[in-house]
Design a protein around this motif. Structure first.
Motif, mmCIF file in Angstrom:
data_model
loop_
_atom_site.group_PDB
_atom_site.id
_atom_site.type_symbol
_atom_site.label_atom_id
_atom_site.label_comp_id
_atom_site.label_asym_id
_atom_site.label_seq_id
_atom_site.Cartn_x
_atom_site.Cartn_y
_atom_site.Cartn_z
ATOM 1 N N SER A 2 0.829 -1.210 0.000
ATOM 2 C CA SER A 2 0.000 0.000 0.000
ATOM 3 C C SER A 2 0.862 1.257 0.000
ATOM 4 N N ALA A 3 2.110 1.131 -0.434
ATOM 5 C CA ALA A 3 3.051 2.250 -0.444
ATOM 6 C C ALA A 3 2.495 3.429 -1.228
ATOM 7 N N ARG A 4 2.765 4.623 -0.702
ATOM 8 C CA ARG A 4 2.376 5.862 -1.366
ATOM 9 C C ARG A 4 3.611 6.659 -1.779
ATOM 10 N N ALA A 5 4.785 6.026 -1.654
ATOM 11 C CA ALA A 5 6.033 6.694 -2.016
ATOM 12 C C ALA A 5 7.051 5.641 -2.460
ATOM 13 N N VAL A 6 7.993 6.070 -3.317
ATOM 14 C CA VAL A 6 9.088 5.207 -3.763
ATOM 15 C C VAL A 6 10.412 5.937 -3.556
ATOM 16 N N ALA A 7 11.471 5.174 -3.396
ATOM 17 C CA ALA A 7 12.801 5.733 -3.158
ATOM 18 C C ALA A 7 13.429 6.219 -4.456
ATOM 19 N N VAL A 8 14.153 7.338 -4.356
ATOM 20 C CA VAL A 8 14.968 7.852 -5.456
ATOM 21 C C VAL A 8 16.419 7.563 -5.080
ATOM 22 N N VAL A 9 17.079 6.751 -5.889
ATOM 23 C CA VAL A 9 18.448 6.327 -5.616
ATOM 24 C C VAL A 9 19.356 6.853 -6.717
ATOM 25 N N GLU A 10 20.444 7.474 -6.303
ATOM 26 C CA GLU A 10 21.440 7.962 -7.248
ATOM 27 C C GLU A 10 22.174 6.756 -7.827
ATOM 28 N N ARG A 11 22.121 6.624 -9.139
ATOM 29 C CA ARG A 11 22.693 5.447 -9.802
ATOM 30 C C ARG A 11 24.191 5.283 -9.520
ATOM 31 N N GLU A 12 24.960 6.374 -9.637
ATOM 32 C CA GLU A 12 26.417 6.292 -9.496
ATOM 33 C C GLU A 12 26.843 5.868 -8.093
ATOM 34 N N SER A 13 26.239 6.470 -7.069
ATOM 35 C CA SER A 13 26.663 6.204 -5.689
ATOM 36 C C SER A 13 25.861 5.099 -5.015
ATOM 37 N N GLY A 14 24.679 4.803 -5.528
ATOM 38 C CA GLY A 14 23.796 3.842 -4.878
ATOM 39 C C GLY A 14 23.100 4.401 -3.652
ATOM 40 N N GLN A 15 23.247 5.705 -3.395
ATOM 41 C CA GLN A 15 22.659 6.330 -2.207
ATOM 42 C C GLN A 15 21.214 6.743 -2.449
ATOM 43 N N LEU A 16 20.384 6.509 -1.431
ATOM 44 C CA LEU A 16 19.015 6.997 -1.449
ATOM 45 C C LEU A 16 19.087 8.505 -1.212
ATOM 46 N N VAL A 17 18.590 9.298 -2.163
ATOM 47 C CA VAL A 17 18.721 10.753 -2.083
ATOM 48 C C VAL A 17 17.370 11.470 -1.998
ATOM 49 N N GLY A 18 16.288 10.706 -1.969
ATOM 50 C CA GLY A 18 14.970 11.323 -1.870
ATOM 51 C C GLY A 18 13.884 10.300 -2.078
ATOM 52 N N HIS A 19 12.665 10.795 -2.136
ATOM 53 C CA HIS A 19 11.542 9.912 -2.446
ATOM 54 C C HIS A 19 10.514 10.670 -3.274
#
Length: 171
Positions: free
Chosen positions: A48-65
């Motif tokens: 029932s998620a209402r959000a998804v993670a934004v991950v920077e491809r180069e670093s693999g870091q989650l940088v937002g949603h």
């Protein structure tokens, strides 16, 4: 940039940007503490998620949603974004929102995608306009805050036929 489901283990990364007043200034929920961030991750880790993670491809870091969920109107989804202050201005919100709009209109067969922001949040409404969304309304003092303050709100939307007719990359 990669979009993926949020996991429970993401809460520390989400906390880093959702506890930042620069990132949360225009979000109705404001800054989140650790418990609120853990609850956010738990709520958005399931089906029932209402959000998804934004991950920077180069670093693999989650940088937002990205907020992405059905709106109360038939065949309509709402999008929104929160991007780490250190990663803002790199096009992540535009790229992620465009991908979600493509998904909404193609896979989900949505008729409309909507988004809102405060008039003072110029970066956000510029993203909406880059996406080809149209400003449909300016609600004066339409969003009440727990501080007792009333915020104005811009309302943007795009229809499926407009989305498919628009060039994919706008200035």
């Amino acid at each position: 940039m990669v979009l993926r489901p949020i996991t429970l283990a993401d809460w520390p990364a989400i906390y880093r940007y959702m506890s930042d007043p620069i990132v949360t200034r225009w979000l109705p929920e404001g800054t989140l503490d650790e418990a609120q961030t853990q609850a956010f991750a738990q709520k958005n880790a399931g089906r029932s998620a209402r959000a998804v993670a934004v991950v920077e491809r180069e670093s693999g870091q989650l940088v937002g949603h990205m907020v992405f969920h059905p709106w109360f109107g038939h065949a309509t989804h709402e999008i929104g974004w929160a991007i780490s202050s250190g990663r803002q201005g790199r096009g992540y919100a535009t790229e992620a929102a465009r991908a979600l709009m493509d998904f909404a209109f193609s896979a989900l067969r949505c008729h409309r995608v909507v988004a809102t922001c405060q008039p003072e949040n110029v970066a956000s409404w510029r993203v909406m306009e880059k996406l080809g969304m149209r400003r449909e309304a300016h609600f004066r003092q339409g969003l009440y805050q727990e501080t007792g303050e009333w915020w104005d709100e811009y309302f943007y939307a795009s229809l499926a036929d407009e989305h498919f007719a628009a060039p994919k990359h706008r200035p």
